[in-house]
Design a protein around this motif. Structure first.
Motif, PDB file in Angstrom:
ATOM      1  N   SER A 130       0.783  -1.239   0.000  1.00 19.69           N
ATOM      2  CA  SER A 130       0.000   0.000   0.000  1.00 19.69           C
ATOM      3  C   SER A 130       0.811   1.284   0.000  1.00 19.69           C
ATOM      4  CB  SER A 130      -0.905   0.022   1.239  1.00 19.69           C
ATOM      5  OG  SER A 130      -0.110   0.117   2.425  1.00 19.69           O
ATOM      6  N   GLY A 131       2.072   1.201   0.448  1.00 23.58           N
ATOM      7  CA  GLY A 131       2.862   2.414   0.618  1.00 23.58           C
ATOM      8  C   GLY A 131       2.574   3.134   1.915  1.00 23.58           C
ATOM      9  N   LEU A 132       1.778   2.518   2.788  1.00 24.00           N
ATOM     10  CA  LEU A 132       1.499   3.104   4.095  1.00 24.00           C
ATOM     11  C   LEU A 132       2.692   2.899   5.031  1.00 24.00           C
ATOM     12  CD1 LEU A 132      -2.230   1.959   4.536  1.00 24.00           C
ATOM     13  CD2 LEU A 132      -1.426   4.285   4.096  1.00 24.00           C
ATOM     14  N   HIS A 133       2.620   3.474   6.221  1.00 21.01           N
ATOM     15  CA  HIS A 133       3.685   3.403   7.218  1.00 21.01           C
ATOM     16  C   HIS A 133       3.083   2.919   8.543  1.00 21.01           C
ATOM     17  CE1 HIS A 133       7.244   5.649   9.334  1.00 21.01           C
ATOM     18  NE2 HIS A 133       7.418   4.348   9.317  1.00 21.01           N
ATOM     19  N   ILE A 134       2.344   1.810   8.468  1.00 15.54           N
ATOM     20  CA  ILE A 134       1.652   1.238   9.635  1.00 15.54           C
ATOM     21  C   ILE A 134       2.680   0.698  10.618  1.00 15.54           C
ATOM     22  CG2 ILE A 134      -0.056  -0.462  10.399  1.00 15.54           C
ATOM     23  CD1 ILE A 134      -1.090  -0.482   7.463  1.00 15.54           C
ATOM     24  N   GLN A 135       2.427   0.918  11.918  1.00 16.86           N
ATOM     25  CA  GLN A 135       3.361   0.463  12.948  1.00 16.86           C
ATOM     26  C   GLN A 135       2.622  -0.187  14.119  1.00 16.86           C
ATOM     27  OE1 GLN A 135       6.085   3.960  13.718  1.00 16.86           O
ATOM     28  NE2 GLN A 135       5.180   4.602  11.779  1.00 16.86           N
ATOM     29  N   LEU A 136       3.210  -1.257  14.643  1.00 15.42           N
ATOM     30  CA  LEU A 136       2.676  -1.933  15.822  1.00 15.42           C
ATOM     31  C   LEU A 136       3.360  -1.389  17.066  1.00 15.42           C
ATOM     32  CD1 LEU A 136       0.965  -4.208  17.131  1.00 15.42           C
ATOM     33  CD2 LEU A 136       2.913  -5.744  16.722  1.00 15.42           C
ATOM     34  N   VAL A 137       2.567  -0.921  18.012  1.00 14.56           N
ATOM     35  CA  VAL A 137       3.095  -0.379  19.267  1.00 14.56           C
ATOM     36  C   VAL A 137       2.695  -1.337  20.391  1.00 14.56           C
ATOM     37  CG1 VAL A 137       3.059   1.570  20.869  1.00 14.56           C
ATOM     38  CG2 VAL A 137       2.829   1.983  18.411  1.00 14.56           C
ATOM     39  N   THR A 138       3.691  -1.829  21.143  1.00 12.97           N
ATOM     40  CA  THR A 138       3.403  -2.781  22.221  1.00 12.97           C
ATOM     41  C   THR A 138       3.841  -2.228  23.573  1.00 12.97           C
ATOM     42  OG1 THR A 138       5.529  -3.903  21.878  1.00 12.97           O
ATOM     43  CG2 THR A 138       3.627  -4.769  20.673  1.00 12.97           C
ATOM     44  N   ASP A 139       3.131  -2.661  24.609  1.00 13.25           N
ATOM     45  CA  ASP A 139       3.435  -2.299  25.996  1.00 13.25           C
ATOM     46  C   ASP A 139       3.577  -0.784  26.173  1.00 13.25           C
ATOM     47  OD1 ASP A 139       3.804  -2.904  28.664  1.00 13.25           O
ATOM     48  OD2 ASP A 139       5.982  -3.061  28.477  1.00 13.25           O
ATOM     49  N   ILE A 196      -0.588   5.039   9.689  1.00 11.87           N
ATOM     50  CA  ILE A 196       0.101   6.258   9.264  1.00 11.87           C
ATOM     51  C   ILE A 196       0.377   6.179   7.776  1.00 11.87           C
ATOM     52  CG2 ILE A 196       2.250   7.582   9.527  1.00 11.87           C
ATOM     53  CD1 ILE A 196       2.390   6.324  12.412  1.00 11.87           C
ATOM     54  N   GLY A 197       0.276   7.310   7.100  1.00 11.89           N
ATOM     55  CA  GLY A 197       0.582   7.330   5.676  1.00 11.89           C
ATOM     56  C   GLY A 197       0.697   8.731   5.130  1.00 11.89           C
ATOM     57  N   LYS A 198       1.068   8.833   3.863  1.00  6.04           N
ATOM     58  CA  LYS A 198       1.211  10.114   3.190  1.00  6.04           C
ATOM     59  C   LYS A 198      -0.138  10.823   3.118  1.00  6.04           C
ATOM     60  CE  LYS A 198       5.627  10.118   1.843  1.00  6.04           C
ATOM     61  NZ  LYS A 198       6.601  11.177   2.209  1.00  6.04           N
ATOM     62  N   SER A 249       6.821   6.575  14.628  1.00  8.34           N
ATOM     63  CA  SER A 249       7.453   7.632  13.848  1.00  8.34           C
ATOM     64  C   SER A 249       6.553   8.056  12.697  1.00  8.34           C
ATOM     65  CB  SER A 249       8.809   7.167  13.308  1.00  8.34           C
ATOM     66  OG  SER A 249       8.649   6.049  12.457  1.00  8.34           O
ATOM     67  N   ILE A 250       6.480   9.358  12.484  1.00  6.32           N
ATOM     68  CA  ILE A 250       5.708   9.921  11.381  1.00  6.32           C
ATOM     69  C   ILE A 250       6.680  10.652  10.460  1.00  6.32           C
ATOM     70  CG2 ILE A 250       3.872  11.517  10.718  1.00  6.32           C
ATOM     71  CD1 ILE A 250       2.561  11.031  13.406  1.00  6.32           C
ATOM     72  N   GLY A 251       6.783  10.190   9.236  1.00 11.17           N
ATOM     73  CA  GLY A 251       7.723  10.771   8.285  1.00 11.17           C
ATOM     74  C   GLY A 251       7.233  12.078   7.696  1.00 11.17           C
ATOM     75  N   SER A 252       8.080  12.704   6.929  1.00 10.52           N
ATOM     76  CA  SER A 252       7.736  13.961   6.261  1.00 10.52           C
ATOM     77  C   SER A 252       6.551  13.762   5.327  1.00 10.52           C
ATOM     78  CB  SER A 252       8.937  14.475   5.474  1.00 10.52           C
ATOM     79  OG  SER A 252       8.604  15.638   4.755  1.00 10.52           O
ATOM     80  N   GLY A 253       5.550  14.631   5.448  1.00  3.44           N
ATOM     81  CA  GLY A 253       4.375  14.534   4.596  1.00  3.44           C
ATOM     82  C   GLY A 253       3.375  13.481   5.026  1.00  3.44           C
ATOM     83  N   GLU A 254       3.635  12.834   6.161  1.00  4.05           N
ATOM     84  CA  GLU A 254       2.742  11.790   6.654  1.00  4.05           C
ATOM     85  C   GLU A 254       1.857  12.309   7.791  1.00  4.05           C
ATOM     86  OE1 GLU A 254       5.397   7.750   5.829  1.00  4.05           O
ATOM     87  OE2 GLU A 254       5.284   8.556   7.859  1.00  4.05           O
ATOM     88  N   LYS A 255       0.809  11.544   8.089  1.00  2.00           N
ATOM     89  CA  LYS A 255      -0.045  11.857   9.230  1.00  2.00           C
ATOM     90  C   LYS A 255      -0.567  10.567   9.850  1.00  2.00           C
ATOM     91  CE  LYS A 255      -4.386  12.908   8.774  1.00  2.00           C
ATOM     92  NZ  LYS A 255      -5.699  13.563   8.451  1.00  2.00           N
ATOM     93  N   LEU A 256      -0.863  10.655  11.143  1.00  4.50           N
ATOM     94  CA  LEU A 256      -1.506   9.543  11.839  1.00  4.50           C
ATOM     95  C   LEU A 256      -2.997   9.637  11.564  1.00  4.50           C
ATOM     96  CD1 LEU A 256      -1.546   7.199  13.938  1.00  4.50           C
ATOM     97  CD2 LEU A 256      -1.749   8.957  15.708  1.00  4.50           C
ATOM     98  N   CYS A 257      -3.552   8.593  10.985  1.00  3.11           N
ATOM     99  CA  CYS A 257      -4.972   8.583  10.624  1.00  3.11           C
ATOM    100  C   CYS A 257      -5.831   8.158  11.820  1.00  3.11           C
ATOM    101  CB  CYS A 257      -5.179   7.638   9.442  1.00  3.11           C
ATOM    102  SG  CYS A 257      -6.838   7.626   8.763  1.00  3.11           S
ATOM    103  N   VAL A 258      -5.666   6.938  12.268  1.00  6.72           N
ATOM    104  CA  VAL A 258      -6.368   6.397  13.435  1.00  6.72           C
ATOM    105  C   VAL A 258      -5.480   5.320  14.053  1.00  6.72           C
ATOM    106  CG1 VAL A 258      -8.748   6.806  12.633  1.00  6.72           C
ATOM    107  CG2 VAL A 258      -7.570   4.701  12.001  1.00  6.72           C
ATOM    108  N   VAL A 259      -5.928   4.759  15.170  1.00  4.56           N
ATOM    109  CA  VAL A 259      -5.234   3.613  15.745  1.00  4.56           C
ATOM    110  C   VAL A 259      -6.240   2.485  15.964  1.00  4.56           C
ATOM    111  CG1 VAL A 259      -3.561   5.118  16.902  1.00  4.56           C
ATOM    112  CG2 VAL A 259      -5.520   4.245  18.188  1.00  4.56           C
ATOM    113  N   ILE A 260      -5.704   1.291  16.129  1.00  3.88           N
ATOM    114  CA  ILE A 260      -6.521   0.117  16.423  1.00  3.88           C
ATOM    115  C   ILE A 260      -5.998  -0.512  17.705  1.00  3.88           C
ATOM    116  CG2 ILE A 260      -7.262  -2.166  15.649  1.00  3.88           C
ATOM    117  CD1 ILE A 260      -6.664  -1.175  12.749  1.00  3.88           C
TER     118      ILE A 260
END
Length: 221
Positions: free
Chosen positions: A40-49, A74-76, A118-129
């Motif tokens: 997809s080109g997204l920047h999805i990340q898993l956050v634990t603990d 997260i994505g552009k 981490s959120i890269g240049s031009g990216e935004k956090l959309c939502v979390v699960i």
């Protein structure tokens, strides 16, 4: 558990046990996230603990409890980001269900912990699960009828009805189900209605539709 079974058994869960995610579950989820990001080109990340995101007034107001793990979508920044996050986020939600984990889409009732992802240049956090081992398995949501969210010329093919029934199992913001599917030959068009997070919801329901209908029997219009 196949994806159809996962769709039927998965319900939103807001209260979680303190049990950490097991190593195998983390490994499988990370592999699926990597695959989604590559596709997809997204920047999805898993956050634990990481309990801080859900230790706020808004999180407690939203009746969240014990959330220590979540997926950051997260994505552009572009016009397709919400729908794309919905589609791939729901793919991860159903993978989690197959692993015996529970989930909940969260749009506003959490705090952004900048050190957690981490959120890269031009990216935004959309939502979390939110993800983890639920205190319950949740309860089914009320759903509209097939006819309320689908339009066809003539008789509705079985595959199209199966796709709509799968879409109606999908989670949507405030359970609003503001979407419409239209059939023209073997081309399916899905449109979002007006309301909060309807483009995100559209991505979620389109993923469900593909599972129910079968990706090889139709084309997106």
């Amino acid at each position: 558990m196949n994806l159809t079974e996962a769709m039927k058994e998965r319900h939103s869960v807001r209260q979680y046990k303190s049990q950490p995610l097991n190593t195998e579950a983390v490994s499988v989820m990370q592999a699926e996230i990597d695959a989604c990001n590559h596709e997809s080109g997204l920047h999805i990340q898993l956050v634990t603990d990481e309990p801080k995101a859900f230790d706020s007034f808004m999180a407690h107001y939203g009746k969240f409890k014990g959330v220590r793990n979540y997926i950051a979508l997260i994505g552009k920044k572009d016009s397709e980001l919400d729908e794309k996050c919905g589609y791939y986020g729901e793919r991860l939600v159903l993978k989690a269900q197959q692993l015996g984990l529970n989930t909940c889409w969260v749009a506003m009732t959490y705090s952004k912990v900048k050190t957690a992802f981490s959120i890269g240049s031009g990216e935004k956090l959309c939502v979390v699960i939110a993800i983890g081992y639920g205190e319950t398995q949740g309860v089914p949501h009320k759903a509209k009828t097939v006819e309320e969210v689908a339009k066809t010329d003539g008789q509705m093919p079985d595959w199209f009805r199966s796709g709509i029934e799968a879409a109606l199992l999908a989670p949507t913001a405030m359970n609003q189900q503001k979407f419409m599917f239209m059939l023209d030959g073997n081309k399916v068009t899905a449109k979002a209605g007006k309301g909060f997070y309807t483009k995100l919801d559209l991505g979620i329901v389109k993923y469900h539709f593909e599972i129910g209908a079968g990706k090889d029997v139709f084309q997106w219009g």
